[in-house]
Design a protein around this motif. Structure first.
Motif, PDB file in Angstrom:
ATOM      1  N   GLY A  88       0.823  -1.278  -0.058  1.00 46.34           N
ATOM      2  CA  GLY A  88      -0.161   0.256   0.025  1.00 46.34           C
ATOM      3  C   GLY A  88       1.054   1.496  -0.175  1.00 46.34           C
ATOM      4  O   GLY A  88       2.189   1.251   0.482  1.00 46.34           O
ATOM      5  N   SER A  89       0.204   2.323  -0.415  1.00 50.13           N
ATOM      6  CA  SER A  89       1.498   3.785   0.026  1.00 50.13           C
ATOM      7  C   SER A  89       1.133   4.136   0.896  1.00 50.13           C
ATOM      8  O   SER A  89       2.410   4.603   1.177  1.00 50.13           O
ATOM      9  CB  SER A  89       0.428   5.056  -0.963  1.00 50.13           C
ATOM     10  OG  SER A  89      -1.193   5.092  -0.492  1.00 50.13           O
ATOM     11  N   CYS A  90       0.386   3.346   2.196  1.00 52.94           N
ATOM     12  CA  CYS A  90       1.009   3.657   3.324  1.00 52.94           C
ATOM     13  C   CYS A  90       2.541   3.227   3.822  1.00 52.94           C
ATOM     14  O   CYS A  90       3.103   3.525   4.965  1.00 52.94           O
ATOM     15  CB  CYS A  90       0.023   2.920   4.470  1.00 52.94           C
ATOM     16  SG  CYS A  90      -1.644   3.236   4.791  1.00 52.94           S
ATOM     17  N   ILE A  93       4.764   5.452   2.012  1.00 56.13           N
ATOM     18  CA  ILE A  93       5.293   6.844   3.202  1.00 56.13           C
ATOM     19  C   ILE A  93       5.599   6.583   4.677  1.00 56.13           C
ATOM     20  O   ILE A  93       6.736   7.330   4.582  1.00 56.13           O
ATOM     21  CB  ILE A  93       3.742   7.470   3.612  1.00 56.13           C
ATOM     22  CG1 ILE A  93       2.813   7.674   2.242  1.00 56.13           C
ATOM     23  CG2 ILE A  93       3.943   8.392   4.630  1.00 56.13           C
ATOM     24  CD1 ILE A  93       1.912   8.275   2.132  1.00 56.13           C
ATOM     25  N   PHE A 114      -4.226  13.018   5.814  1.00 60.63           N
ATOM     26  CA  PHE A 114      -4.479  11.181   6.191  1.00 60.63           C
ATOM     27  C   PHE A 114      -4.029  10.897   7.762  1.00 60.63           C
ATOM     28  O   PHE A 114      -3.270  11.615   8.435  1.00 60.63           O
ATOM     29  CB  PHE A 114      -3.434  10.793   5.534  1.00 60.63           C
ATOM     30  CG  PHE A 114      -3.417   9.327   5.909  1.00 60.63           C
ATOM     31  CD1 PHE A 114      -4.884   8.737   5.868  1.00 60.63           C
ATOM     32  CD2 PHE A 114      -2.403   8.633   5.613  1.00 60.63           C
ATOM     33  CE1 PHE A 114      -4.852   7.416   5.331  1.00 60.63           C
ATOM     34  CE2 PHE A 114      -2.742   7.176   4.616  1.00 60.63           C
ATOM     35  CZ  PHE A 114      -3.282   6.561   5.231  1.00 60.63           C
ATOM     36  N   ASN A 158      -0.946  16.657   0.374  1.00 64.32           N
ATOM     37  CA  ASN A 158      -2.158  15.093  -0.075  1.00 64.32           C
ATOM     38  C   ASN A 158      -3.031  15.854  -0.564  1.00 64.32           C
ATOM     39  O   ASN A 158      -3.491  17.170  -0.663  1.00 64.32           O
ATOM     40  CB  ASN A 158      -2.913  15.208   1.712  1.00 64.32           C
ATOM     41  CG  ASN A 158      -3.236  13.092   1.377  1.00 64.32           C
ATOM     42  OD1 ASN A 158      -4.383  13.444   2.128  1.00 64.32           O
ATOM     43  ND2 ASN A 158      -3.095  13.494   0.457  1.00 64.32           N
ATOM     44  N   ASN A 162      -7.111  14.220   1.820  1.00 63.33           N
ATOM     45  CA  ASN A 162      -8.192  13.004   3.088  1.00 63.33           C
ATOM     46  C   ASN A 162      -8.110  13.781   4.191  1.00 63.33           C
ATOM     47  O   ASN A 162      -7.043  13.884   4.699  1.00 63.33           O
ATOM     48  CB  ASN A 162      -7.950  11.679   3.005  1.00 63.33           C
ATOM     49  CG  ASN A 162      -8.479  10.874   3.714  1.00 63.33           C
ATOM     50  OD1 ASN A 162      -9.421  11.057   4.724  1.00 63.33           O
ATOM     51  ND2 ASN A 162      -7.686   9.549   3.734  1.00 63.33           N
ATOM     52  N   ASP A 189       1.038  12.959  -2.221  1.00 66.05           N
ATOM     53  CA  ASP A 189       1.044  11.724  -1.510  1.00 66.05           C
ATOM     54  C   ASP A 189      -0.462  12.167  -2.550  1.00 66.05           C
ATOM     55  O   ASP A 189      -1.759  12.905  -2.124  1.00 66.05           O
ATOM     56  CB  ASP A 189       0.106  11.729  -0.231  1.00 66.05           C
ATOM     57  CG  ASP A 189       0.014  10.444   0.186  1.00 66.05           C
ATOM     58  OD1 ASP A 189      -1.148   9.868  -0.869  1.00 66.05           O
ATOM     59  OD2 ASP A 189      -0.872  10.420   1.716  1.00 66.05           O
ATOM     60  N   ALA A 191      -3.430   9.415  -3.662  1.00 67.44           N
ATOM     61  CA  ALA A 191      -3.722   8.099  -3.843  1.00 67.44           C
ATOM     62  C   ALA A 191      -4.963   9.024  -4.684  1.00 67.44           C
ATOM     63  O   ALA A 191      -5.272   7.685  -4.958  1.00 67.44           O
ATOM     64  CB  ALA A 191      -4.282   7.787  -1.815  1.00 67.44           C
ATOM     65  N   TYR A 192      -5.911   9.729  -4.357  1.00 61.70           N
ATOM     66  CA  TYR A 192      -7.233  10.012  -4.775  1.00 61.70           C
ATOM     67  C   TYR A 192      -7.302  10.478  -6.854  1.00 61.70           C
ATOM     68  O   TYR A 192      -7.806  10.993  -6.923  1.00 61.70           O
ATOM     69  CB  TYR A 192      -7.566  10.757  -4.184  1.00 61.70           C
ATOM     70  CG  TYR A 192      -8.127   9.600  -2.258  1.00 61.70           C
ATOM     71  CD1 TYR A 192      -8.944   9.049  -2.958  1.00 61.70           C
ATOM     72  CD2 TYR A 192      -7.296  10.102  -1.418  1.00 61.70           C
ATOM     73  CE1 TYR A 192      -9.667   8.230  -1.436  1.00 61.70           C
ATOM     74  CE2 TYR A 192      -7.276   9.854  -0.728  1.00 61.70           C
ATOM     75  CZ  TYR A 192      -8.164   8.639  -0.315  1.00 61.70           C
ATOM     76  OH  TYR A 192      -8.605   7.934   0.724  1.00 61.70           O
ATOM     77  N   THR A 219      -1.219   4.807  -4.960  1.00 66.32           N
ATOM     78  CA  THR A 219      -2.288   3.373  -4.894  1.00 66.32           C
ATOM     79  C   THR A 219      -2.872   2.764  -5.474  1.00 66.32           C
ATOM     80  O   THR A 219      -3.588   3.722  -6.170  1.00 66.32           O
ATOM     81  CB  THR A 219      -2.648   3.673  -3.300  1.00 66.32           C
ATOM     82  OG1 THR A 219      -3.115   2.825  -3.113  1.00 66.32           O
ATOM     83  CG2 THR A 219      -3.621   4.642  -3.659  1.00 66.32           C
ATOM     84  N   SER A 221      -5.006   0.980  -4.493  1.00 66.20           N
ATOM     85  CA  SER A 221      -6.488   1.106  -3.605  1.00 66.20           C
ATOM     86  C   SER A 221      -7.829   1.178  -4.045  1.00 66.20           C
ATOM     87  O   SER A 221      -8.792   1.338  -3.339  1.00 66.20           O
ATOM     88  CB  SER A 221      -6.276   0.820  -2.188  1.00 66.20           C
ATOM     89  OG  SER A 221      -4.998   0.476  -1.629  1.00 66.20           O
ATOM     90  N   LYS A 222      -7.717   2.577  -4.585  1.00 68.04           N
ATOM     91  CA  LYS A 222      -8.748   3.776  -4.520  1.00 68.04           C
ATOM     92  C   LYS A 222      -9.329   3.768  -6.074  1.00 68.04           C
ATOM     93  O   LYS A 222      -9.984   2.666  -6.337  1.00 68.04           O
ATOM     94  CB  LYS A 222      -8.487   4.891  -4.309  1.00 68.04           C
ATOM     95  CG  LYS A 222      -7.737   5.108  -3.109  1.00 68.04           C
ATOM     96  CD  LYS A 222      -8.110   4.802  -1.671  1.00 68.04           C
ATOM     97  CE  LYS A 222      -7.695   4.755  -0.463  1.00 68.04           C
ATOM     98  NZ  LYS A 222      -8.172   4.317   0.594  1.00 68.04           N
ATOM     99  N   ARG A 230      -2.950  -4.693  -1.458  1.00 66.85           N
ATOM    100  CA  ARG A 230      -2.160  -3.939  -1.001  1.00 66.85           C
ATOM    101  C   ARG A 230      -1.057  -3.753  -1.283  1.00 66.85           C
ATOM    102  O   ARG A 230      -0.393  -4.680  -1.522  1.00 66.85           O
ATOM    103  CB  ARG A 230      -1.517  -4.503   0.860  1.00 66.85           C
ATOM    104  CG  ARG A 230      -2.637  -5.029   1.705  1.00 66.85           C
ATOM    105  CD  ARG A 230      -3.805  -3.626   2.510  1.00 66.85           C
ATOM    106  NE  ARG A 230      -2.892  -2.660   2.717  1.00 66.85           N
ATOM    107  CZ  ARG A 230      -3.039  -1.447   2.599  1.00 66.85           C
ATOM    108  NH1 ARG A 230      -3.664  -0.598   0.968  1.00 66.85           N
ATOM    109  NH2 ARG A 230      -2.451   0.086   3.348  1.00 66.85           N
TER     110      ARG A 230
HETATM  111  C1  LIG Z   1      -4.053  10.513   1.700  1.00 68.00           C
HETATM  112  C2  LIG Z   1      -3.626   8.546   1.958  1.00 68.00           C
HETATM  113  N1  LIG Z   1      -3.492   8.521   0.597  1.00 68.00           N
HETATM  114  C3  LIG Z   1      -2.486   7.012   1.494  1.00 68.00           C
HETATM  115  C4  LIG Z   1      -3.474   6.086   1.409  1.00 68.00           C
HETATM  116  C5  LIG Z   1      -3.345   4.777   1.666  1.00 68.00           C
HETATM  117  O1  LIG Z   1      -3.391   3.716   0.851  1.00 68.00           O
HETATM  118  P1  LIG Z   1      -2.808   1.932   0.697  1.00 68.00           P
HETATM  119  O2  LIG Z   1      -2.601   1.848   2.146  1.00 68.00           O
HETATM  120  O3  LIG Z   1      -4.335   1.978   0.727  1.00 68.00           O
HETATM  121  O4  LIG Z   1      -2.221   2.860   0.051  1.00 68.00           O
HETATM  122  C6  LIG Z   1      -4.307   6.841   1.695  1.00 68.00           C
HETATM  123  C7  LIG Z   1      -5.673   5.331   2.481  1.00 68.00           C
HETATM  124  O5  LIG Z   1      -6.613   5.971   2.504  1.00 68.00           O
HETATM  125  C8  LIG Z   1      -5.430   8.115   1.286  1.00 68.00           C
HETATM  126  O6  LIG Z   1      -6.595   8.560   2.191  1.00 68.00           O
END
Ligand SMILES: Cc1ncc(COP(=O)(O)O)c(C=O)c1O
Length: 359
Positions: A88-90, A93, A114, A158, A162, A189, A191-192, A219, A221-222, A230
Protein backbone atom coordinates in the motif's frame (compact mmCIF):
# COMPACT_ATOMS: atom_id res chain seq x y z
CA UNK A 1 1.78 -4.38 32.63
CA UNK A 2 4.27 -1.55 32.61
CA UNK A 3 7.07 -2.02 30.15
CA UNK A 4 9.90 0.07 28.78
CA UNK A 5 8.93 1.82 25.58
CA UNK A 6 9.26 5.06 23.68
CA UNK A 7 7.17 7.81 25.30
CA UNK A 8 6.32 9.30 21.89
CA UNK A 9 4.10 6.30 21.16
CA UNK A 10 1.83 7.32 24.04
CA UNK A 11 1.16 10.61 22.26
CA UNK A 12 -0.59 9.05 19.27
CA UNK A 13 -3.91 7.28 18.87
CA UNK A 14 -3.70 4.00 16.95
CA UNK A 15 -5.05 3.96 13.39
CA UNK A 16 -8.81 3.44 13.39
CA UNK A 17 -10.20 1.54 10.45
CA UNK A 18 -13.48 2.73 8.88
CA UNK A 19 -16.44 0.99 10.51
CA UNK A 20 -18.16 -1.87 8.65
CA UNK A 21 -21.69 -1.39 7.30
CA UNK A 22 -24.09 -1.19 10.27
CA UNK A 23 -26.76 -3.83 10.72
CA UNK A 24 -30.18 -2.29 10.29
CA UNK A 25 -33.15 -4.64 10.27
CA UNK A 26 -35.04 -4.98 7.02
CA UNK A 27 -32.67 -2.71 5.18
CA UNK A 28 -29.57 -2.97 3.02
CA UNK A 29 -26.63 -1.25 4.58
CA UNK A 30 -23.40 0.14 3.13
CA UNK A 31 -19.84 0.81 4.20
CA UNK A 32 -18.86 4.26 2.97
CA UNK A 33 -16.28 4.94 5.66
CA UNK A 34 -12.96 4.00 3.99
CA UNK A 35 -12.92 5.65 0.54
CA UNK A 36 -13.00 2.25 -1.09
CA UNK A 37 -14.05 1.55 -4.66
CA UNK A 38 -17.59 0.14 -4.72
CA UNK A 39 -16.97 -1.96 -7.85
CA UNK A 40 -16.08 -5.63 -7.58
CA UNK A 41 -12.78 -6.62 -9.21
CA UNK A 42 -12.85 -7.07 -12.99
CA UNK A 43 -12.96 -10.73 -14.11
CA UNK A 44 -9.55 -10.48 -15.82
CA UNK A 45 -8.00 -9.26 -12.57
CA UNK A 46 -9.57 -12.12 -10.61
CA UNK A 47 -8.31 -14.54 -13.25
CA UNK A 48 -4.77 -13.15 -13.05
CA UNK A 49 -4.78 -13.61 -9.30
CA UNK A 50 -5.97 -17.18 -9.70
CA UNK A 51 -3.64 -18.18 -12.51
CA UNK A 52 -0.42 -16.30 -12.03
CA UNK A 53 -0.05 -16.05 -8.33
CA UNK A 54 -1.66 -18.89 -6.46
CA UNK A 55 0.57 -21.54 -8.02
CA UNK A 56 3.66 -20.48 -6.14
CA UNK A 57 2.65 -19.18 -2.76
CA UNK A 58 5.24 -21.50 -1.22
CA UNK A 59 7.86 -19.09 -2.65
CA UNK A 60 8.70 -15.53 -1.61
CA UNK A 61 7.66 -12.85 -4.09
CA UNK A 62 10.18 -10.92 -6.17
CA UNK A 63 11.14 -8.40 -3.51
CA UNK A 64 11.89 -5.65 -6.00
CA UNK A 65 8.76 -6.45 -8.01
CA UNK A 66 10.67 -5.83 -11.24
CA UNK A 67 7.93 -6.57 -13.76
CA UNK A 68 5.52 -4.20 -12.08
CA UNK A 69 8.23 -1.63 -11.34
CA UNK A 70 9.27 -1.52 -15.00
CA UNK A 71 5.69 -1.14 -16.10
CA UNK A 72 5.03 1.69 -13.62
CA UNK A 73 8.27 3.39 -14.62
CA UNK A 74 7.31 3.51 -18.28
CA UNK A 75 3.78 4.59 -17.39
CA UNK A 76 5.18 7.54 -15.45
CA UNK A 77 7.97 8.34 -17.91
CA UNK A 78 10.81 7.58 -15.48
CA UNK A 79 13.39 4.82 -15.08
CA UNK A 80 12.86 1.70 -12.96
CA UNK A 81 15.49 3.12 -10.59
CA UNK A 82 12.91 5.82 -9.78
CA UNK A 83 10.19 3.45 -8.58
CA UNK A 84 9.71 1.46 -5.39
CA UNK A 85 6.73 -0.69 -4.40
CA UNK A 86 5.15 -0.86 -0.98
CA UNK A 87 2.49 -2.73 0.93
CA UNK A 88 0.00 0.00 0.00
CA UNK A 89 1.13 3.59 -0.31
CA UNK A 90 1.07 3.59 3.50
CA UNK A 91 4.24 1.56 3.39
CA UNK A 92 6.05 3.76 0.89
CA UNK A 93 5.20 6.78 3.04
CA UNK A 94 6.54 4.90 6.05
CA UNK A 95 9.72 4.03 4.16
CA UNK A 96 10.24 7.68 3.24
CA UNK A 97 9.63 8.99 6.75
CA UNK A 98 12.00 6.39 8.27
CA UNK A 99 14.61 7.34 5.69
CA UNK A 100 14.62 11.08 6.33
CA UNK A 101 13.56 11.69 9.91
CA UNK A 102 14.29 10.60 13.45
CA UNK A 103 14.39 12.13 16.94
CA UNK A 104 14.89 15.91 16.79
CA UNK A 105 13.62 16.17 13.21
CA UNK A 106 10.33 17.68 12.07
CA UNK A 107 7.86 16.75 9.39
CA UNK A 108 5.45 19.44 8.23
CA UNK A 109 2.02 18.54 6.90
CA UNK A 110 -1.51 19.98 6.70
CA UNK A 111 -4.07 19.05 9.30
CA UNK A 112 -6.60 17.60 9.21
CA UNK A 113 -5.22 15.17 6.69
CA UNK A 114 -4.57 11.43 6.39
CA UNK A 115 -4.71 9.93 9.89
CA UNK A 116 -1.71 7.72 9.24
CA UNK A 117 0.72 10.66 9.01
CA UNK A 118 1.03 11.37 12.75
CA UNK A 119 1.33 7.65 13.45
CA UNK A 120 4.07 7.12 10.87
CA UNK A 121 5.96 10.24 11.99
CA UNK A 122 5.82 9.27 15.67
CA UNK A 123 6.84 5.72 14.72
CA UNK A 124 10.06 7.16 13.33
CA UNK A 125 10.57 9.16 16.54
CA UNK A 126 10.26 12.47 14.68
CA UNK A 127 7.97 15.41 15.52
CA UNK A 128 4.82 16.29 13.58
CA UNK A 129 4.28 19.93 12.71
CA UNK A 130 0.61 20.06 11.80
CA UNK A 131 -0.51 23.16 9.92
CA UNK A 132 -4.28 23.74 10.29
CA UNK A 133 -6.21 23.82 7.02
CA UNK A 134 -7.96 26.94 5.82
CA UNK A 135 -11.66 27.18 6.73
CA UNK A 136 -12.60 25.52 3.40
CA UNK A 137 -10.42 22.50 4.24
CA UNK A 138 -7.64 23.31 1.75
CA UNK A 139 -3.93 23.36 2.58
CA UNK A 140 -2.78 26.63 4.17
CA UNK A 141 0.23 27.21 1.96
CA UNK A 142 1.49 30.28 3.83
CA UNK A 143 1.18 28.33 7.07
CA UNK A 144 3.13 25.40 5.61
CA UNK A 145 5.87 27.68 4.33
CA UNK A 146 5.95 29.51 7.68
CA UNK A 147 6.43 26.20 9.51
CA UNK A 148 9.67 25.34 7.71
CA UNK A 149 12.88 25.59 9.69
CA UNK A 150 16.32 23.99 9.91
CA UNK A 151 14.82 20.89 11.57
CA UNK A 152 12.37 20.22 8.72
CA UNK A 153 13.17 16.92 7.03
CA UNK A 154 10.04 16.40 4.96
CA UNK A 155 6.92 18.27 3.84
CA UNK A 156 3.82 16.23 3.01
CA UNK A 157 1.14 17.56 0.66
CA UNK A 158 -2.02 15.53 0.16
CA UNK A 159 -3.75 16.15 -3.15
CA UNK A 160 -6.73 15.74 -3.02
CA UNK A 161 -6.68 16.01 0.75
CA UNK A 162 -8.17 13.26 2.89
CA UNK A 163 -10.66 13.92 4.50
CA UNK A 164 -11.61 17.36 3.12
CA UNK A 165 -11.38 16.35 -0.58
CA UNK A 166 -9.83 19.70 -1.56
CA UNK A 167 -7.47 20.06 -4.49
CA UNK A 168 -4.04 21.66 -4.45
CA UNK A 169 -3.49 24.10 -7.31
CA UNK A 170 -0.41 24.21 -9.49
CA UNK A 171 0.61 27.68 -8.37
CA UNK A 172 0.36 26.82 -4.68
CA UNK A 173 2.30 23.59 -5.12
CA UNK A 174 5.03 25.55 -6.85
CA UNK A 175 5.12 28.12 -4.02
CA UNK A 176 5.88 25.29 -1.59
CA UNK A 177 8.57 23.91 -3.89
CA UNK A 178 10.23 27.32 -4.17
CA UNK A 179 10.24 27.74 -0.38
CA UNK A 180 11.59 24.31 0.58
CA UNK A 181 15.40 23.90 0.39
CA UNK A 182 16.36 21.62 -2.50
CA UNK A 183 17.87 19.04 -0.13
CA UNK A 184 14.62 18.65 1.83
CA UNK A 185 12.12 16.28 0.26
CA UNK A 186 8.48 17.08 -0.47
CA UNK A 187 6.05 14.16 -0.63
CA UNK A 188 2.99 14.52 -2.84
CA UNK A 189 0.58 11.91 -1.57
CA UNK A 190 -1.76 11.43 -4.52
CA UNK A 191 -3.80 8.42 -3.42
CA UNK A 192 -6.90 9.86 -5.14
CA UNK A 193 -5.45 11.77 -8.09
CA UNK A 194 -7.50 9.88 -10.70
CA UNK A 195 -10.65 11.46 -9.25
CA UNK A 196 -9.28 15.01 -9.32
CA UNK A 197 -11.19 16.99 -11.93
CA UNK A 198 -9.79 20.35 -10.85
CA UNK A 199 -8.45 22.03 -13.99
CA UNK A 200 -5.98 24.06 -11.92
CA UNK A 201 -4.26 21.13 -10.25
CA UNK A 202 -0.95 19.80 -11.34
CA UNK A 203 -0.36 16.11 -11.03
CA UNK A 204 2.85 15.84 -9.10
CA UNK A 205 4.58 13.92 -11.88
CA UNK A 206 4.75 17.17 -13.87
CA UNK A 207 6.54 18.89 -11.00
CA UNK A 208 8.73 15.82 -10.49
CA UNK A 209 10.38 16.62 -13.83
CA UNK A 210 11.16 20.17 -12.70
CA UNK A 211 12.32 19.83 -9.09
CA UNK A 212 15.02 17.50 -7.69
CA UNK A 213 13.37 16.89 -4.33
CA UNK A 214 9.92 15.47 -5.07
CA UNK A 215 8.54 12.08 -4.06
CA UNK A 216 5.15 11.01 -5.43
CA UNK A 217 3.07 8.31 -3.74
CA UNK A 218 0.37 6.47 -5.70
CA UNK A 219 -1.78 3.48 -4.83
CA UNK A 220 -3.77 0.69 -6.43
CA UNK A 221 -6.24 0.81 -3.50
CA UNK A 222 -8.62 3.51 -4.65
CA UNK A 223 -9.23 4.09 -8.39
CA UNK A 224 -7.93 0.58 -9.15
CA UNK A 225 -10.02 -1.05 -6.43
CA UNK A 226 -7.32 -3.29 -4.96
CA UNK A 227 -7.45 -2.04 -1.36
CA UNK A 228 -7.55 -5.58 -0.01
CA UNK A 229 -4.35 -6.64 -1.76
CA UNK A 230 -2.09 -3.86 -0.47
CA UNK A 231 0.02 -2.44 -3.25
CA UNK A 232 1.23 1.10 -3.80
CA UNK A 233 4.37 2.75 -5.13
CA UNK A 234 6.52 5.82 -4.99
CA UNK A 235 8.32 7.69 -7.72
CA UNK A 236 11.44 9.47 -6.45
CA UNK A 237 15.03 10.34 -7.38
CA UNK A 238 17.11 7.15 -7.70
CA UNK A 239 19.17 7.72 -4.54
CA UNK A 240 16.00 8.34 -2.53
CA UNK A 241 14.57 5.07 -3.87
CA UNK A 242 17.78 3.29 -2.78
CA UNK A 243 17.37 4.67 0.72
CA UNK A 244 13.68 3.81 0.88
CA UNK A 245 14.40 0.24 -0.17
CA UNK A 246 16.89 -0.15 2.67
CA UNK A 247 14.22 0.59 5.25
CA UNK A 248 11.39 -1.22 3.47
CA UNK A 249 9.67 -4.22 4.96
CA UNK A 250 11.25 -7.25 3.25
CA UNK A 251 8.86 -9.00 0.83
CA UNK A 252 6.01 -6.66 1.76
CA UNK A 253 4.23 -6.80 -1.60
CA UNK A 254 2.91 -10.27 -2.26
CA UNK A 255 3.06 -11.97 -5.63
CA UNK A 256 -0.73 -11.94 -5.68
CA UNK A 257 -0.76 -8.16 -5.26
CA UNK A 258 1.91 -7.68 -7.93
CA UNK A 259 0.01 -9.88 -10.41
CA UNK A 260 -3.29 -8.15 -9.73
CA UNK A 261 -1.69 -4.72 -10.18
CA UNK A 262 -0.23 -5.79 -13.53
CA UNK A 263 -3.58 -7.21 -14.65
CA UNK A 264 -5.27 -3.96 -13.60
CA UNK A 265 -2.86 -1.95 -15.72
CA UNK A 266 -3.85 -4.20 -18.67
CA UNK A 267 -7.47 -3.08 -18.25
CA UNK A 268 -6.83 0.51 -17.20
CA UNK A 269 -9.32 1.70 -19.85
CA UNK A 270 -12.14 -0.22 -18.17
CA UNK A 271 -11.04 1.04 -14.76
CA UNK A 272 -11.06 4.62 -16.05
CA UNK A 273 -14.69 4.15 -17.08
CA UNK A 274 -15.45 3.12 -13.49
CA UNK A 275 -13.59 6.15 -12.15
CA UNK A 276 -15.66 8.37 -14.45
CA UNK A 277 -18.86 6.82 -13.15
CA UNK A 278 -17.79 7.44 -9.54
CA UNK A 279 -17.04 11.07 -10.48
CA UNK A 280 -20.51 11.21 -12.08
CA UNK A 281 -22.06 9.92 -8.88
CA UNK A 282 -20.06 12.45 -6.87
CA UNK A 283 -21.38 15.26 -9.06
CA UNK A 284 -24.92 13.96 -8.68
CA UNK A 285 -24.67 13.85 -4.86
CA UNK A 286 -23.02 17.28 -4.69
CA UNK A 287 -25.71 18.85 -6.91
CA UNK A 288 -28.46 17.28 -4.79
CA UNK A 289 -26.90 18.54 -1.56
CA UNK A 290 -26.42 22.03 -2.96
CA UNK A 291 -30.09 22.13 -3.91
CA UNK A 292 -30.90 21.14 -0.31
CA UNK A 293 -28.96 24.21 0.82
CA UNK A 294 -25.68 22.60 1.93
CA UNK A 295 -22.61 24.74 1.56
CA UNK A 296 -19.31 22.84 1.42
CA UNK A 297 -16.06 22.94 -0.51
CA UNK A 298 -16.09 21.31 -3.93
CA UNK A 299 -14.84 17.70 -3.53
CA UNK A 300 -12.12 16.37 -5.84
CA UNK A 301 -11.69 12.80 -4.58
CA UNK A 302 -14.13 9.88 -4.22
CA UNK A 303 -15.46 11.35 -0.99
CA UNK A 304 -16.72 14.63 0.40
CA UNK A 305 -16.57 16.38 3.73
CA UNK A 306 -19.34 17.87 5.83
CA UNK A 307 -17.93 20.18 8.49
CA UNK A 308 -20.61 19.65 11.14
CA UNK A 309 -18.62 20.81 14.15
CA UNK A 310 -20.29 20.18 17.49
CA UNK A 311 -23.21 18.36 15.89
CA UNK A 312 -21.04 15.76 14.18
CA UNK A 313 -21.90 12.85 16.49
CA UNK A 314 -25.60 13.65 16.33
CA UNK A 315 -25.51 13.55 12.52
CA UNK A 316 -23.38 10.38 12.55
CA UNK A 317 -26.08 8.56 14.53
CA UNK A 318 -28.61 9.44 11.83
CA UNK A 319 -26.34 8.05 9.10
CA UNK A 320 -25.95 4.83 11.09
CA UNK A 321 -29.72 4.46 11.58
CA UNK A 322 -30.12 4.81 7.83
CA UNK A 323 -27.71 1.89 7.25
CA UNK A 324 -24.57 3.86 6.40
CA UNK A 325 -21.21 3.72 8.13
CA UNK A 326 -19.42 7.00 7.50
CA UNK A 327 -16.12 8.30 8.84
CA UNK A 328 -16.72 10.42 11.90
CA UNK A 329 -14.29 12.96 13.32
CA UNK A 330 -16.06 14.00 16.53
CA UNK A 331 -16.38 17.74 16.93
CA UNK A 332 -15.16 18.35 13.38
CA UNK A 333 -17.12 16.64 10.65
CA UNK A 334 -18.01 13.58 8.62
CA UNK A 335 -16.26 12.15 5.59
CA UNK A 336 -18.59 10.36 3.20
CA UNK A 337 -17.31 8.04 0.48
CA UNK A 338 -19.11 7.98 -2.87
CA UNK A 339 -20.33 4.40 -3.04
CA UNK A 340 -22.90 2.38 -4.94
CA UNK A 341 -25.73 4.53 -6.43
CA UNK A 342 -28.12 3.03 -3.88
CA UNK A 343 -25.84 4.08 -1.02
CA UNK A 344 -25.52 7.55 -2.55
CA UNK A 345 -29.31 7.84 -2.73
CA UNK A 346 -29.50 7.14 1.00
CA UNK A 347 -26.79 9.75 1.62
CA UNK A 348 -28.93 12.31 -0.21
CA UNK A 349 -31.99 11.32 1.86
CA UNK A 350 -30.09 11.53 5.14
CA UNK A 351 -28.69 14.93 4.24
CA UNK A 352 -32.21 16.14 3.47
CA UNK A 353 -33.30 14.84 6.87
CA UNK A 354 -30.40 16.65 8.55
CA UNK A 355 -31.39 19.90 6.82
CA UNK A 356 -34.92 19.61 8.11
CA UNK A 357 -33.42 19.20 11.59
CA UNK A 358 -31.59 22.49 11.26
CA UNK A 359 -28.11 21.30 10.35
C1 LIG B 1 -4.32 10.25 1.56
C2 LIG B 1 -4.04 8.79 1.62
N1 LIG B 1 -2.81 8.37 1.38
C3 LIG B 1 -2.49 7.09 1.43
C4 LIG B 1 -3.43 6.14 1.73
C5 LIG B 1 -2.97 4.73 1.84
O1 LIG B 1 -3.58 3.88 1.03
P1 LIG B 1 -2.97 2.45 0.75
O2 LIG B 1 -2.00 2.11 1.83
O3 LIG B 1 -4.13 1.55 0.72
O4 LIG B 1 -2.29 2.57 -0.57
C6 LIG B 1 -4.74 6.52 2.01
C7 LIG B 1 -5.74 5.53 2.39
O5 LIG B 1 -6.83 5.78 2.81
C8 LIG B 1 -5.05 7.88 1.95
O6 LIG B 1 -6.28 8.33 2.22
Amino acid sequence: MTYQHRAIIDTIPGYKQGKPAPEVQGQRSFKISSNENPFEPLPSVVEAIRQQALDHINRYPDMRGWDLVERLASLNGVGPENVVLGCGSCEVITQLVSLVAGPGDEIVYPWRSFEAYPIIVAGAGAASVQVPNRPDGSHDIDGIIGALNERTRLVILNNPNNPTSTSLGDEEARRVMEAVPSDVLVLFDEAYFQFNTDAGTNVAMNLFREYPNIVVAHTFSKAYGLAGLRVGYAVAPADVIDGMRKVSLPFAVSDVAQSAAQASLDVSGELEVRVKSIIGERDRVVAALHSQGWDFAEPYANFFWLALGERTDEAAAIFTQAGLSVRVFSGEGIRITIGEPEANDIVIDVCQQLKTQGF
